[in-house]
Design an enzyme around this catalytic site. Sequence first.
Site, PDB file in Angstrom:
ATOM      1  CB  SER A   8      -0.766  -0.081   1.264  1.00 57.43           C
ATOM      2  OG  SER A   8      -1.496   1.305   1.449  1.00 57.43           O
ATOM      3  CG  HIS A  33      -4.177  -1.736  -1.044  1.00 64.46           C
ATOM      4  ND1 HIS A  33      -5.282  -2.516  -1.665  1.00 64.46           N
ATOM      5  CD2 HIS A  33      -4.643  -0.899  -0.210  1.00 64.46           C
ATOM      6  CE1 HIS A  33      -6.238  -2.013  -0.613  1.00 64.46           C
ATOM      7  NE2 HIS A  33      -5.787  -1.246   0.162  1.00 64.46           N
ATOM      8  CG  ASP A  35      -5.313   2.339   1.132  1.00 64.87           C
ATOM      9  OD1 ASP A  35      -6.035   1.653   1.090  1.00 64.87           O
ATOM     10  OD2 ASP A  35      -3.972   1.881   1.571  1.00 64.87           O
ATOM     11  CG  MET A  37      -8.338   6.824   2.782  1.00 63.62           C
ATOM     12  SD  MET A  37      -7.233   7.225   4.403  1.00 63.62           S
ATOM     13  CE  MET A  37      -6.675   5.653   4.260  1.00 63.62           C
ATOM     14  CG  HIS A  66      -9.557  -0.011   0.059  1.00 61.27           C
ATOM     15  ND1 HIS A  66      -8.855  -0.109   1.003  1.00 61.27           N
ATOM     16  CD2 HIS A  66     -10.614  -0.042   0.309  1.00 61.27           C
ATOM     17  CE1 HIS A  66      -9.532  -0.318   2.186  1.00 61.27           C
ATOM     18  NE2 HIS A  66     -10.947  -0.212   1.655  1.00 61.27           N
ATOM     19  CG  MET A  68     -11.549   3.111   2.725  1.00 61.85           C
ATOM     20  SD  MET A  68     -10.052   3.278   3.511  1.00 61.85           S
ATOM     21  CE  MET A  68      -8.968   3.362   2.262  1.00 61.85           C
ATOM     22  CG  MET A 137     -11.698  -2.534   5.984  1.00 58.22           C
ATOM     23  SD  MET A 137     -10.087  -1.904   5.060  1.00 58.22           S
ATOM     24  CE  MET A 137      -9.038  -1.448   6.260  1.00 58.22           C
ATOM     25  CG  ASP A 175      -6.279  -3.026   3.419  1.00 60.18           C
ATOM     26  OD1 ASP A 175      -5.172  -2.726   4.035  1.00 60.18           O
ATOM     27  OD2 ASP A 175      -6.918  -1.925   2.812  1.00 60.18           O
TER      28      ASP A 175
HETATM   29  C1  DX5 Z   1      -6.212   1.741   6.079  1.00 55.36           C
HETATM   30  C2  DX5 Z   1      -5.978   1.367   4.384  1.00 55.36           C
HETATM   31  C3  DX5 Z   1      -4.773   0.274   4.512  1.00 55.36           C
HETATM   32  C4  DX5 Z   1      -3.510   0.717   5.041  1.00 55.36           C
HETATM   33  C5  DX5 Z   1      -2.731  -0.309   5.629  1.00 55.36           C
HETATM   34  O1  DX5 Z   1      -7.362   2.472   6.039  1.00 55.36           O
HETATM   35  O2  DX5 Z   1      -7.211   0.570   3.792  1.00 55.36           O
HETATM   36  O3  DX5 Z   1      -4.588  -0.168   3.098  1.00 55.36           O
HETATM   37  O4  DX5 Z   1      -2.503   1.745   3.907  1.00 55.36           O
HETATM   38  O5  DX5 Z   1      -1.564  -0.001   6.150  1.00 55.36           O
HETATM   39  P1  DX5 Z   1      -1.017  -1.159   7.156  1.00 55.36           P
HETATM   40  O6  DX5 Z   1      -0.432  -2.266   6.486  1.00 55.36           O
HETATM   41  O7  DX5 Z   1       0.292  -0.047   7.683  1.00 55.36           O
HETATM   42  O8  DX5 Z   1      -1.954  -1.239   8.255  1.00 55.36           O
HETATM   43 ZN    ZN Z   2      -6.562  -0.284   1.836  1.00 53.64          ZN
END
Ligand code: DX5
Ligand code: ZN
Length: 223
Positions: A8, A33, A35, A37, A66, A68, A137, A175
């Site tokens: 990620s 990956h 993310d 947000m 991903h 969010m 998650m 994740d």
């Molecule tokens: C959290 C994200 C993850 C995050 C994981 O909301 O969806 O993908 O980047 O990071 P680590 O591996 O550090 O928990």
């Molecule tokens: Zn993620």
Amino acid sequence: MKHLLAPSLLAADFTRLYEAVDLVENSEADWYHLDVMDGVFVPNISFGMAIIKQLRSISKKPFDVHLMIVEPEKYITQFREAGADVITVHYEACPHIHRTLAQIRETGAQAGVAINPGTPVSALEDVLDEADLVLLMSVNPGFGGQKFIYNTLKKIEQVKERIITRNLPAKIEIDGGVGLQNAEAILKAGADVLVAGSSVFKAENPKEAITRLKEIGKGSLLV
Ligand code: DX5
Ligand code: ZN
């Protein structure tokens, strides 16, 4: 099946993104990956399609995006056009999750459905056929570097059982808080894809961390 590893980029140094991409490209990692947000669905804001599009131009491996965000259905075409190969939306953010997954597949991307730690696996019952990926998650979404919630292992087994019983192709992705300390247990429970943020990019030697996370399960009974 050998598991996939998706580093990620959220945990990477954003002033040196090119180096992070270079690392992933020249490693055993399988996917990126990414993310996204929005500060509404989760209490944090990261990056969007403009950055993903630029990253696409300097990388070859598949993009696992991903989302969010609330109302993800409004942006699916844009994320696909930016270069997403897998687009995952949250069950909790989609009142019409069945339709949204179909919409993702219509763009030619693989469709993923994610559930938060507080959402039971039973919520997925009627959409498993529509999903190419189930993202469980293992932390509450919003931040990297959190502690893995061990109840997730039970949820992996529950989803795996349903997938096998119904003979479905969906992969299970885990994740949050994944690292060398728990990867084997996660894979044993039935996961197919490991997301790794901090355990790769905050490691002393990220390249070696990727190699070791890919090696887990080799030589054991895992297939
Ligand atoms: C959290 C994200 C993850 C995050 C994981 O909301 O969806 O993908 O980047 O990071 P680590 O591996 O550090 O928990
Ligand atoms: Zn993620």
